[in-house]
Design a protein around this motif. Structure first.
Motif, PDB file in Angstrom:
ATOM      1  N   ARG A   3      -0.131  -1.393  -4.619  1.00 47.97           N
ATOM      2  CA  ARG A   3       0.035  -0.336  -3.626  1.00 47.97           C
ATOM      3  C   ARG A   3       0.000   1.030  -4.318  1.00 47.97           C
ATOM      4  O   ARG A   3      -0.639   1.956  -3.858  1.00 47.97           O
ATOM      5  CB  ARG A   3       1.358  -0.526  -2.879  1.00 47.97           C
ATOM      6  N   ARG A  58      -6.193   2.605   5.414  1.00 49.11           N
ATOM      7  CA  ARG A  58      -5.893   2.213   6.799  1.00 49.11           C
ATOM      8  C   ARG A  58      -6.273   0.747   7.029  1.00 49.11           C
ATOM      9  O   ARG A  58      -5.520  -0.017   7.618  1.00 49.11           O
ATOM     10  CB  ARG A  58      -6.641   3.129   7.766  1.00 49.11           C
ATOM     11  N   GLY A  61      -3.778  -1.429   5.563  1.00 51.52           N
ATOM     12  CA  GLY A  61      -2.436  -1.262   6.112  1.00 51.52           C
ATOM     13  C   GLY A  61      -1.480  -0.594   5.134  1.00 51.52           C
ATOM     14  O   GLY A  61      -0.273  -0.802   5.215  1.00 51.52           O
ATOM     15  N   GLU A  63       0.284   2.710   3.930  1.00 50.59           N
ATOM     16  CA  GLU A  63       0.599   4.048   4.389  1.00 50.59           C
ATOM     17  C   GLU A  63       1.187   4.856   3.245  1.00 50.59           C
ATOM     18  O   GLU A  63       1.910   4.324   2.399  1.00 50.59           O
ATOM     19  CB  GLU A  63       1.612   3.990   5.533  1.00 50.59           C
ATOM     20  N   GLU A  64       0.866   6.149   3.245  1.00 47.91           N
ATOM     21  CA  GLU A  64       1.400   7.035   2.220  1.00 47.91           C
ATOM     22  C   GLU A  64       2.874   7.299   2.469  1.00 47.91           C
ATOM     23  O   GLU A  64       3.322   7.317   3.605  1.00 47.91           O
ATOM     24  CB  GLU A  64       0.653   8.376   2.221  1.00 47.91           C
ATOM     25  N   ASP A  65       3.607   7.503   1.395  1.00 47.25           N
ATOM     26  CA  ASP A  65       5.003   7.910   1.514  1.00 47.25           C
ATOM     27  C   ASP A  65       5.022   9.378   1.901  1.00 47.25           C
ATOM     28  O   ASP A  65       4.393  10.199   1.254  1.00 47.25           O
ATOM     29  CB  ASP A  65       5.742   7.731   0.177  1.00 47.25           C
ATOM     30  N   ASN A  66       5.730   9.720   2.950  1.00 48.69           N
ATOM     31  CA  ASN A  66       5.793  11.107   3.389  1.00 48.69           C
ATOM     32  C   ASN A  66       6.996  11.831   2.820  1.00 48.69           C
ATOM     33  O   ASN A  66       7.337  12.920   3.245  1.00 48.69           O
ATOM     34  CB  ASN A  66       5.832  11.175   4.928  1.00 48.69           C
TER      35      ASN A  66
END
Length: 68
Positions: A3, A58, A61, A63-66
């Motif tokens: 990841r 995407r 699946g 997602e970036e850490d915000n």
């Protein structure tokens, strides 16, 4: 690819790197790109293929850490 490795990718990657992330070999990745069947958006720049990293993430699946 982990990841973390996926999240560290630049905005676009070469077809081999995208294929590796998807578990697709080089030959199959090029075959899919030529047939316009690669599962993520592919940009054709002359004789070079680039895959949009956001589409690849995407699809996987991821997602970036915000938090940053």
């Amino acid at each position: 690819m982990s990841r973390r490795e996926l999240l560290e990718l630049p905005p676009s990657v070469d077809l081999v790197t995208a294929g590796r992330a998807l578990g697709i070999g080089r030959t199959k990745a090029y075959e899919l790109a030529r047939a316009e069947d690669f599962p993520a958006r592919v940009l054709r720049l002359g004789n070079t293929y680039r895959v949009v990293t956001a589409d690849l993430l995407r699809l996987l699946g991821v997602e970036e850490d915000n938090a940053a």
